[in-house]
Design a protein around this motif. Structure first.
Motif, PDB file in Angstrom:
ATOM      1  N   TYR A 232      -1.518   1.205   4.692  1.00 17.02           N
ATOM      2  CA  TYR A 232      -0.415   0.899   3.777  1.00 17.02           C
ATOM      3  C   TYR A 232      -0.587   1.624   2.450  1.00 17.02           C
TER       4      TYR A 232
ATOM      5  N   ARG B   2      12.584  -0.645  -4.126  1.00 14.51           N
ATOM      6  CA  ARG B   2      12.402   0.678  -3.492  1.00 14.51           C
ATOM      7  C   ARG B   2      12.983   1.819  -4.313  1.00 14.51           C
TER       8      ARG B   2
ATOM      9  N   TRP C 223       9.861   4.746   7.129  1.00 12.71           N
ATOM     10  CA  TRP C 223      10.369   3.901   6.035  1.00 12.71           C
ATOM     11  C   TRP C 223       9.520   4.076   4.781  1.00 12.71           C
TER      12      TRP C 223
ATOM     13  N   ARG D 220      17.784 -14.312  -2.791  1.00 10.34           N
ATOM     14  CA  ARG D 220      19.007 -14.454  -2.000  1.00 10.34           C
ATOM     15  C   ARG D 220      18.785 -15.511  -0.927  1.00 10.34           C
TER      16      ARG D 220
ATOM     17  N   ARG E  50      14.058 -16.095   3.264  1.00  8.39           N
ATOM     18  CA  ARG E  50      12.782 -16.577   3.801  1.00  8.39           C
ATOM     19  C   ARG E  50      13.027 -17.766   4.729  1.00  8.39           C
TER      20      ARG E  50
ATOM     21  N   HIS F 113      10.689   5.785  -0.041  1.00  6.86           N
ATOM     22  CA  HIS F 113      10.667   5.282  -1.423  1.00  6.86           C
ATOM     23  C   HIS F 113       9.509   5.843  -2.234  1.00  6.86           C
TER      24      HIS F 113
ATOM     25  N   VAL G  95       9.272 -12.749  -6.823  1.00 11.69           N
ATOM     26  CA  VAL G  95       8.961 -11.343  -6.516  1.00 11.69           C
ATOM     27  C   VAL G  95       9.760 -10.862  -5.313  1.00 11.69           C
ATOM     28  N   ARG G  96      10.315  -9.682  -5.436  1.00  8.14           N
ATOM     29  CA  ARG G  96      11.077  -9.056  -4.370  1.00  8.14           C
ATOM     30  C   ARG G  96      10.682  -7.596  -4.273  1.00  8.14           C
ATOM     31  N   THR G  97      10.921  -7.037  -3.126  1.00  5.50           N
ATOM     32  CA  THR G  97      10.608  -5.628  -2.917  1.00  5.50           C
ATOM     33  C   THR G  97      11.560  -4.748  -3.731  1.00  5.50           C
TER      34      THR G  97
ATOM     35  N   CYS H  91       6.773  -1.604  -3.467  1.00  2.00           N
ATOM     36  CA  CYS H  91       7.139  -1.710  -2.048  1.00  2.00           C
ATOM     37  C   CYS H  91       6.027  -1.111  -1.205  1.00  2.00           C
ATOM     38  N   PRO H  92       5.623  -1.795  -0.147  1.00  2.00           N
ATOM     39  CA  PRO H  92       4.654  -1.185   0.761  1.00  2.00           C
ATOM     40  C   PRO H  92       5.345  -0.126   1.631  1.00  2.00           C
ATOM     41  N   ALA H  93       4.578   0.854   2.041  1.00  2.00           N
ATOM     42  CA  ALA H  93       4.996   1.770   3.101  1.00  2.00           C
ATOM     43  C   ALA H  93       3.927   1.710   4.189  1.00  2.00           C
ATOM     44  N   THR H  94       4.380   1.553   5.406  1.00  2.00           N
ATOM     45  CA  THR H  94       3.444   1.574   6.537  1.00  2.00           C
ATOM     46  C   THR H  94       3.196   3.025   6.927  1.00  2.00           C
TER      47      THR H  94
END
Ligand SMILES: Cc1cc2nc3c(=O)[nH]c(=O)nc-3n(C[C@H](O)[C@H](O)[C@H](O)COP(=O)(O)O)c2cc1C
Length: 173
Positions: free
Chosen positions: A139, A14, A65, A157, A161, A68, A10-12, A115-118
């Motif tokens: 969030y 946007r 940020w 990639r 991590r 998205h 799993v990846r973010t 994708c989370p947004a703060t």
């Protein structure tokens, strides 16, 4: 997709296609969230789903940020009793994190990115979503089908991590 594969891949995401998510897909995501275990099984959470484009655009101003959200098929606002209230337990934030990750992983299995947004603009978001004064939204999750479908299958990639040795402590820190 099994759980360990979802966790590993799993990846973010946007950027999303224009394709909407239907009611059944949204419900599947919220079921995933509500099934999370929580401290004392208190389930102190609510999920506000926004699909109206103009409201998504408003929410995209929630923080520096959060852009998205404007192009997402839906936003899922994670609303909890205010964890900054006196005596509020830290388990509120642990629990909503578990629910959020259930949503993220289930979405991934469905071919849906997130994708989370703060939320920095608390007044704006409260005004758009209308949750009670004693609740809080830190969030918002954007969800939708990835504009670049390769993102769903691309290998992780290198360097994305920390390595096991960097984070694993045996017996004592
Ligand atoms: C608590 C939290 C808050 C985040 N807030 C934002 C945000 O406001 N905007 C954003 O674009 N990404 C946000 N993210 C996504 C992170 O940037 C992302 O998880 C991290 O860079 C790893 O990306 P990857 O999974 O694609 O490797 C947030 C993630 C978490 C866990």
């Amino acid at each position: 997709m099994d759980v360990s594969r979802a966790v590993a891949t799993v990846r973010t995401v946007r950027e999303f296609t224009d394709e909407p998510l239907d009611d059944a897909e949204i419900e599947q995501l919220i079921h995933a969230g509500r099934r999370a275990g929580s401290s004392k099984n208190l389930q102190r959470w609510g999920f506000v789903v926004v699909r109206d484009r103009s409201r998504l655009q408003e929410l995209s101003a929630a923080g520096p940020w959060a852009g998205h959200i404007a192009g997402a098929a839906a936003a899922i606002a994670l609303v909890v009793p205010d964890p900054r209230a006196p005596e509020a337990p830290l388990s509120i934030v642990f629990d909503i994190g578990r629910a959020a990750q259930n949503i993220v992983l289930t979405a991934w299995e469905m071919g849906i990115g997130s994708c989370p947004a703060t939320v920095y603009e608390q007044v704006l978001v409260r005004g758009v979503l209308g949750y009670p004064d004693d609740h809080h939204c830190e969030y918002i999750l954007s969800v939708g089908r990835p504009a670049d479908p390769v993102r769903l299958t691309r290998p992780a990639r290198a360097g994305g991590r920390l390595q096991l040795d960097d984070v694993l402590h045996h017996e004592r820190w």
